[in-house]
Design an enzyme around this catalytic site. Structure first.
Site, short mmCIF file in Angstrom:
data_model
loop_
_atom_site.label_atom_id
_atom_site.label_comp_id
_atom_site.label_asym_id
_atom_site.label_seq_id
_atom_site.Cartn_x
_atom_site.Cartn_y
_atom_site.Cartn_z
CG HIS A 109 -1.83 -1.09 1.42
ND1 HIS A 109 -1.67 -2.08 2.37
CD2 HIS A 109 -2.98 -1.40 0.76
CE1 HIS A 109 -2.67 -2.93 2.29
NE2 HIS A 109 -3.48 -2.55 1.32
CD GLN A 136 -9.14 -4.37 -6.66
OE1 GLN A 136 -9.97 -4.83 -5.89
NE2 GLN A 136 -8.06 -3.75 -6.23
P1 AMP Z 1 -6.51 -3.66 -0.39
O1 AMP Z 1 -6.32 -2.86 0.86
O2 AMP Z 1 -6.13 -5.09 -0.24
O3 AMP Z 1 -7.86 -3.43 -1.02
O4 AMP Z 1 -5.45 -3.08 -1.43
C1 AMP Z 1 -5.43 -1.73 -1.76
C2 AMP Z 1 -4.54 -1.52 -2.95
O5 AMP Z 1 -3.22 -1.96 -2.63
C3 AMP Z 1 -4.98 -2.34 -4.16
O6 AMP Z 1 -4.81 -1.57 -5.33
C4 AMP Z 1 -4.04 -3.52 -4.14
O7 AMP Z 1 -3.82 -4.11 -5.40
C5 AMP Z 1 -2.77 -2.86 -3.62
N1 AMP Z 1 -1.88 -3.87 -3.05
C6 AMP Z 1 -2.18 -4.81 -2.12
N2 AMP Z 1 -1.12 -5.62 -1.88
C7 AMP Z 1 -0.13 -5.18 -2.71
C8 AMP Z 1 1.21 -5.60 -2.95
N3 AMP Z 1 1.75 -6.64 -2.30
N4 AMP Z 1 1.93 -4.93 -3.86
C9 AMP Z 1 1.40 -3.87 -4.55
N5 AMP Z 1 0.14 -3.43 -4.36
C10 AMP Z 1 -0.61 -4.06 -3.45
#
Ligand code: AMP
Length: 287
Positions: A44, A160
């Site tokens: 994030h 997504q």
């Molecule tokens: P989430 O809180 O899981 O909904 O993720 C929020 C954003 O962070 C989304 O765009 C995810 O794809 C991105 N994200 C989550 N994990 C990772 C990661 N390991 N590397 C890069 N982006 C991430």
């Protein structure tokens, strides 16, 4: 004890966000946006860093969106760590955090149904019914409130990202979607808010998912697509703590399964694995 006051502006109401953004706009400032569900990790924060570099104002949202959970227990157990999250975003220079309650986002049930073609019929879409419809519900609401110039999404959630790009086109949102690379733990496991829910022994075994994907890329020249898919599933499932839900090699824009390395100029391998009670996803680029 003196409570540390945050410099980042934390808002709970959409009207306040919209007003603040209107002010920034009047000052000619560009707006970047990072939507999240909190329980922040380096993945994030990498999005926030990029957002801050590219824009005058960096806005984040922290909202565990109930409509995208097809599993009640997953929603109930999803980690919620708001104070630590706010401090992390602040330390990356985030200017505004929108952290609404569920009623603020859904004063009444959202009955909208999004037509996503094949994008929500495969992989995550097939295994998590309604998930991407919920994602579209919340992301369109957030876009309407924040109206950013640029929005940042991780390639960790590859499907997504494809869905978001599609709805931005369909609805003509004047928003540039910026894909950001997967950030991994030192042992290769893709960072995820759900990793903290893994039992220690399962956490220890989970990096087999990414090491298998890395090895699969090396094997690409020796195996055909069908053989490689089999090899990946066998490799992961050889571990007693892991069970593959699906692994597929797909075109990186249609997300349709391919059976030939020459089928497309962009091929991604996407995997979902049950690691004990926790479901993990990851992906890797082949071409
Ligand atoms: P989430 O809180 O899981 O909904 O993720 C929020 C954003 O962070 C989304 O765009 C995810 O794809 C991105 N994200 C989550 N994990 C990772 C990661 N390991 N590397 C890069 N982006 C991430």
């Amino acid at each position: 004890m003196k409570l540390k006051t945050l410099k980042v502006i934390v808002l709970k109401h959409k009207k306040e966000v919209a007003e603040l953004i209107t002010d920034y706009r009047k000052q000619g400032k560009s707006i970047g946006f990072v939507p999240t569900m909190g329980a922040l990790h380096e993945g994030h924060l990498s999005l926030m860093r990029k957002c801050k570099r590219d824009n005058a104002i960096a806005v984040a949202s922290i909202f565990v969106n109930p409509t995208q959970f097809n599993d009640k227990n997953d929603l109930k157990n999803y980690p919620r760590t708001f104070d630590a999250d706010a401090a992390k975003f602040e330390s990356e220079g985030c200017d505004v955090i929108f952290a609404p309650e569920v009623d603020e986002m859904y004063p009444e049930p959202d009955s909208r149904v999004f037509e996503l073609g094949m994008l929500d019929k495969v992989m995550e879409g097939a295994h998590r019914p309604g998930h991407f419809n919920g994602v579209c519900q919340v992301v369109t609401k957030l876009f309407d409130i924040v109206m950013p110039d640029k929005a940042y999404f991780g390639e960790k959630d590859f499907q997504q990202l494809a869905v978001i790009k599609y709805i931005v086109k369909q609805f003509n949102y004047p928003i540039q979607i910026i894909p950001c690379p997967i950030i991994r733990e030192p042992d290769g496991l893709a960072m995820s808010s759900r990793n903290m829910l893994l039992e220690p022994v399962i956490r220890k075994n989970a990096p087999l998912i990414s090491t298998t994907l890395f090895k699969a890329v090396e094997l690409k020249n020796n195996l055909d697509v069908k053989e490689l898919k089999k090899w990946v599933i066998n490799s992961v499932d050889s571990n007693e703590y892991l069970k593959t839900e699906y692994f597929d090699i797909v075109d990186d824009s249609t997300l349709l399964s391919v059976d030939n390395w020459n089928s497309s100029s962009g091929l991604i391998g996407c995997i979902a694995v049950k690691a004990g009670a926790i479901r993990l996803i990851d992906n890797i680029r082949f071409i």
